[in-house]
Design a protein around this motif. Structure first.
Motif, mmCIF file in Angstrom:
data_model
loop_
_atom_site.group_PDB
_atom_site.id
_atom_site.type_symbol
_atom_site.label_atom_id
_atom_site.label_comp_id
_atom_site.label_asym_id
_atom_site.label_seq_id
_atom_site.Cartn_x
_atom_site.Cartn_y
_atom_site.Cartn_z
ATOM 1 N N ILE A 33 0.956 -1.175 0.018
ATOM 2 C CA ILE A 33 0.059 -0.096 -0.017
ATOM 3 C C ILE A 33 0.832 1.206 0.064
ATOM 4 N N ALA A 34 1.924 1.293 0.894
ATOM 5 C CA ALA A 34 2.846 2.493 0.804
ATOM 6 C C ALA A 34 3.285 2.711 -0.637
ATOM 7 N N GLY A 35 3.988 1.552 -1.126
ATOM 8 C CA GLY A 35 4.600 1.711 -2.548
ATOM 9 C C GLY A 35 3.717 2.136 -3.586
ATOM 10 N N ALA A 36 2.415 1.759 -3.345
ATOM 11 C CA ALA A 36 1.545 2.351 -4.286
ATOM 12 C C ALA A 36 1.023 3.816 -4.233
ATOM 13 N N VAL A 37 0.894 4.094 -2.953
ATOM 14 C CA VAL A 37 0.671 5.433 -2.699
ATOM 15 C C VAL A 37 1.719 6.405 -3.053
ATOM 16 N N GLY A 38 3.071 5.943 -2.674
ATOM 17 C CA GLY A 38 4.199 6.678 -3.119
ATOM 18 C C GLY A 38 4.490 6.914 -4.798
ATOM 19 N N GLY A 39 4.163 5.673 -5.226
ATOM 20 C CA GLY A 39 4.080 5.696 -6.863
ATOM 21 C C GLY A 39 3.252 6.737 -7.346
ATOM 22 N N LEU A 40 1.997 6.986 -6.719
ATOM 23 C CA LEU A 40 0.944 7.619 -7.016
ATOM 24 C C LEU A 40 1.494 9.214 -6.854
#
Length: 159
Positions: free
Chosen positions: A137-144
């Motif tokens: 989840i943290a990786g996805a938010v960071g990517g966005l």
């Protein structure tokens, strides 16, 4: 054929894993929520203890598998360095005595295969630990966020 459920299924799984580790370097340890498999990993100039921590969720017939690796390394001048890694550990080591008479090798994948083999035979399914889900989840938010910044910069500096 009726499949065992609940606590009986967890006890059967524990017993099968304990039997599978008999005569191997793995030490089986019963825990309240599942079991641990512990193995000493030979390292030149230190030692490593790899624990495969398995938490069972009998009602869903699922389990989580987490590696906990304690490393103790001796450095120069008698210093020691101790580290603990938790999560998914995939590594391989080889060592040999100075005279070449003893050879040791270890692959963390062997313990994973042992556990997954027994659980698969009994119809259990592996789910990722909560920390793994949080990291995704943290990786996805960071990517966005990064994508948003790039789009904003492209708009701001477009000729």
């Amino acid at each position: 054929m009726n499949e065992p459920s609940g606590a009986y299924a967890a006890d059967e799984l524990r017993a099968r894993v304990e039997t599978a580790t008999t005569g191997t370097p793995y030490r089986y340890r019963w825990t309240e929520r599942g079991f641990d498999l512990v193995v000493d990993v030979p390292l030149p100039g230190g030692r490593r203890v790899h624990t495969y921590r398995v938490v069972l969720l009998p009602a869903e017939r699922t389990f989580t598998l987490t590696d906990v690796v304690h490393t103790h390394e001796r450095g120069p001048f008698g210093t020691t360095r101790r580290t603990v890694e938790t999560g998914r550990a995939r590594y391989r080591t080889w060592s040999r005595s100075l005279d070449g008479s003893e050879r040791h090798s270890f692959s963390s994948a062997d313990g994973h295969r042992l556990i997954r083999g027994v659980t698969e035979e009994l119809g259990w399914r592996e789910v990722g630990p909560a920390t793994e889900k949080g990291a995704l989840i943290a990786g996805a938010v960071g990517g966005l966020v990064a994508l948003g910044i790039l789009v904003g910069l492209a708009i701001a500096f477009w000729p």
